[in-house]
Scaffold this active site. Structure first.
Site, short mmCIF file in Angstrom:
data_model
loop_
_atom_site.label_atom_id
_atom_site.label_comp_id
_atom_site.label_asym_id
_atom_site.label_seq_id
_atom_site.Cartn_x
_atom_site.Cartn_y
_atom_site.Cartn_z
CB SER A 702 -0.93 0.01 1.22
OG SER A 702 -0.19 0.00 2.42
CE LYS A 745 -3.26 1.23 5.12
NZ LYS A 745 -3.07 0.84 3.72
#
Length: 808
Positions: A702, A745
């Protein structure tokens, strides 16, 4: 007259006639016959077996002459090839009274031992062992009084020994009375004692009669002590046996008397009847009833002292203590359950919604099967305490079982009952403890199960957590089907990565992503501070913290996803306050100031500079997911002049993350292939890409767009926006692919004060699961291509020029 009588007759005749002048017929040179185990003392008539060989030939030779042989003890009993050195230096001369041939070629001779001798020298070794000997006379001291005293002491001790030792025959006692010479008494007494070979030989070699008597008296004393101890032990054993026999006899008498009077049933019968009554009360059916009744019958026919009885009794105690048909009545009041969940926990709306849905289904369909929920989230977010609240809201019994580090499947499914120390597994034990077949059963830390040669507990859980199979769960110890379908299973984990897919498939995953600053403030105000004040014995107003103080503690000491460390900091403040109060001093009045908090907690662990300042090209803020929750991740790159250009990676990057870095490097090179300044950066320099916090391992795809942005910023000299963070996987053609853990996140970005986030467009659907207060104040940019990322993330060219002029 039989053989024994004839031998006795011969020995008596010889004693009366032939041996009166025996010294005159004993030769100076004598055939030596070795003997084993113990010497033969003078004055003894005894049979002697001699094996076939040269010593039997020696006996044949002396029978035609003096009939005298020398008996000498072997030093080692197991010696075969006998040599002079194998023999002691003293022996006994004996006369052969009678010889009998044995079937195996050996002979049995009746001998009369006559006199001690000392071997002077060996004349012949083969074919026969012949020695020159010196015959020894007893040395009798002049002091007759001491001799009499010693003799009487020996006889007295021997009498005591004969009374305690059944091995002494009447013939030995008679001989003991008839012998009157002190030397012969000493020899006779020694011959009937059970002592070591060396002690026998030592007495034989003692010529002085007084010293001989003293040695014999010592041996008698030792033997008497052994016999006395032996008698004491035997008496204790007999008393114990007699007591047991007497108790058994009385117990049996009592049973018969009670049965005759009809006062009471036999204890065993009563016990068996009570067990059968329990079987009927539980309403057991089918295989379970048959097996239990079979075990009860086995118990009734077993001896209570046998190991089988103990095994069967323990097994039945476990089986009949289980709640086969006992349930607690569920509380199906949805409003009450919602009130309890909101009172115990702040936030966690997804979990609360799922619990209320479960209650609604159970209210409409009471026979609905149990549910398996897996609460996944970083440490300290309230997974375990939430299980207790669920049990309280449902009015169910609660049992918690920790799976961390478990490596033996027998912990789940039990041991076979025939093993020593066998017991059921923790599942059945938990059911037994709660005394209900429908408790809330928490399996804590399911992601930390181990595996060893003893088995795989993860596989053992498959049957437990499968609604299609656990209706007939079989524990190895019970070996009976037990219905677990009414159990409400809740599992907890920090990450799903270590849970096998087959097990994960059987559970409904609910993520607890962690808390933002506002949520932590509410939790600390409502739950943590009151709890710690009570634990430390403080008055309710002893510690006061306003919102500013809470936010200061959270920002400086407790920025992680959970609230466990926040509670630890509040505990420290309460402990410091308790110390002040205990010393009789006055604690600070009013709300705690920042200076006081810093004094209590020490220097801040986190600072406002936690995010690296973006003051030059090549620095970008990224977002990452870890088992501890979401986190911000700063990536930086620099160009170093080198003869061999290329890419250098540091920061403990995993294999997947290293591949993402190489993809980003290749893509940016391709993107700037027409830019001369950009091409020069890559062709003439070693590009070093680093991810700070180098001690922490990192992996995952990511960070692809974050690393590409860092390299593009470095190559073009353009700055990246300081309050912007990004996450997304980059392909070699510049497409942006979706990532996981978006909620965690975004919470991390919220905690770090980020204002803009770039996410893959394919993750837009996940935004619906993120609470509005988390998204509030954050501008979200969904992207499909890397070119969009560059356009959003980099500071525009005109601003770049202004920054340069300002710098000049």
């Amino acid at each position: 007259m039989d053989e024994k009588d004839s031998l006795s007759s011969i020995s008596t005749d010889l004693l009366d006639s032939d041996l009166v002048s025996i010294d005159q017929v004993l030769p100076k040179q004598i055939y030596i016959i070795p003997i084993r185990y113990r010497p033969i003392f003078p004055g003894i008539i005894t049979p002697l077996i001699i094996s076939q060989g040269r010593f039997t030939d020696a006996v044949d030779k002396v029978l035609n002459g003096s009939r005298a042989i020398g008996l000498v003890l072997l030093k080692q009993d197991d010696t075969d090839d006998i040599k002079p050195g194998d023999l002691y230096g003293f022996g006994t001369a004996a006369k052969i009274l009678k010889k009998i041939n044995l079937p195996d070629g050996g002979i049995n001779v009746l001998i009369n031992s006559v006199k001690r001798f000392k071997v002077v020298k060996i004349i012949s070794e083969k074919p026969h062992l012949i020695a020159e000997v010196e015959y020894l006379e007893d040395e009798v001291p002049v002091k007759t009084t001491e001799m009499k005293a010693l003799t009487r002491s020996v006889l007295s001790q021997l009498k005591m020994l004969s009374e305690n030792n059944p091995l002494f025959t009447e013939e030995m006692k008679l001989t003991m009375v008839n012998v009157d010479e002190p030397g012969k008494i000493a020899d006779f007494v020694t011959s009937i004692l059970n002592v070591d070979k060396e002690e026998y030989q030592e007495v034989l070699e003692t010529i002085n009669v007084q010293k001989r008597l003293e040695k014999v008296l010592t041996l008698l004393q030792k033997e008497l002590e052994v016999v006395t101890l032996q008698k004491k032990i035997q008496t204790q054993i007999n008393d114990k046996i007699d007591k047991q026999q007497r108790e058994y006899y009385l117990r049996e008498q009592m049973k018969v008397i009670k049965q005759e009077l009809g006062l009471e049933e036999d204890e065993r019968v009563k016990e068996v009847n009570e067990m059968k009554k329990k079987v009927e009360e539980f309403g057991l059916q089918g295989e379970v009833k048959e097996k239990v009744l079979e075990e009860i019958g086995k118990l009734a026919s077993s001896d209570s002292n046998s190991s089988e009885y103990a095994i069967t009794r323990t097994y039945l105690d476990v089986v009949l203590s289980l709640p086969w048909n006992i349930k607690t009545e569920d509380s199906l009041d949805l409003d009450r359950a919602e009130k309890i969940l909101n009172h115990d926990h702040y936030g966690l709306d997804d979990v609360k919604k799922r619990i209320l849905e479960f209650l609604a289904v159970r209210k409409l369909k009471p026979d609905a099967r149990g549910s398996i929920i897996c609460l996944v989230g970083p440490p300290g977010v309230g997974k375990t305490s939430l299980g207790k609240s669920i049990a309280r809201s449902l009015n169910k019994k609660f049992f918690r079982m920790s799976l961390g580090g478990m490596r033996d499947e027998a912990e789940i499914k039990g041991h076979r009952k025939t093993y020593v120390g066998a017991m059921p597994g923790k599942i059945i034990q938990g059911i037994k403890i709660t005394k209900a077949k429908n408790p809330v059963f928490m399996l804590d830390e399911i992601d930390k199960l181990g595996m060893s040669y003893q088995g795989d507990p993860t596989s053992a859980l498959l049957e437990v957590l499968d609604p299609e199979q656990n209706a007939e769960f079989r524990d190895h110890y019970l070996d009976l089907p037990f219905n677990l379908s009414d159990v409400f299973f809740i599992t907890t984990a920090n990450t799903l990565d270590t849970i096998p897919g087959a097990l994960r498939d059987r559970m409904e995953i609910i993520r607890l992503s962690g808390y933002i600053m506002e949520e932590k403030f509410e939790i600390a105000r409502r739950y943590l501070l009151p709890k710690q004040i009570e634990r430390h014995g403080l008055a309710k107003d002893a510690v006061k913290i306003d919102k500013t103080g809470y936010l200061y503690i959270i920002a400086g000491w407790a920025r992680e996803a959970g609230v466990r460390n926040l509670e630890r900091q509040i505990e420290t403040i309460c402990r410091k306050t308790a110390t002040i109060v205990a010393r009789g001093k006055t604690s600070p009045k009013g709300n705690l100031k920042e200076e006081t908090i810093r004094e209590y907690l020490g220097p801040e662990i986190f600072s406002d500079d936690e995010k690296m300042k973006i003051d030059r090209p090549g620095i970008v803020n990224g977002l990452a997911w870890t088992s501890m929750g979401g986190a911000t991740l700063t990536i930086e790159s620099a160009a170093i002049a080198a003869k061999a250009p290329g890419l250098k990676l540091t920061g403990q990057l995993g294999e997947v993350m290293s591949e993402s870095a190489n993809i980003a490097y290749s893509y940016v090179q391709h993107l700037l292939s027409n830019n001369e300044e950009g091409k020069k950066i890559f062709s003439e320099n070693l590009v070093h890409l680093h991810v700070p916090a180098g001690a922490t391992p990192k992996d995952g795809p990511s960070a692809g767009i974050t690393m590409a942005t860092s390299l593009y910023s470095l190559a073009t000299g353009r700055l990246v926006k300081s309050l912007l963070a990004m996450t997304g996987e980059l392909t070699l053609t510049g497409r942006v692919f979706p990532i996981g853990g978006l909620k965690e996140k975004m919470i991390a970005a919220k905690r770090a004060g980020i204002k803009e986030i770039i996410i893959p467009k394919m993750n837009v659907k996940d935004l619906a699961e993120i609470p509005g207060h988390v998204k509030k104040g954050i501008k979200i940019h969904p992207v499909e291509e890397m070119s969009q990322v560059i356009e959003i993330a980099l500071v525009p060219e005109q601003k770049k020029k202004k920054i340069k002029k300002k710098t000049k």
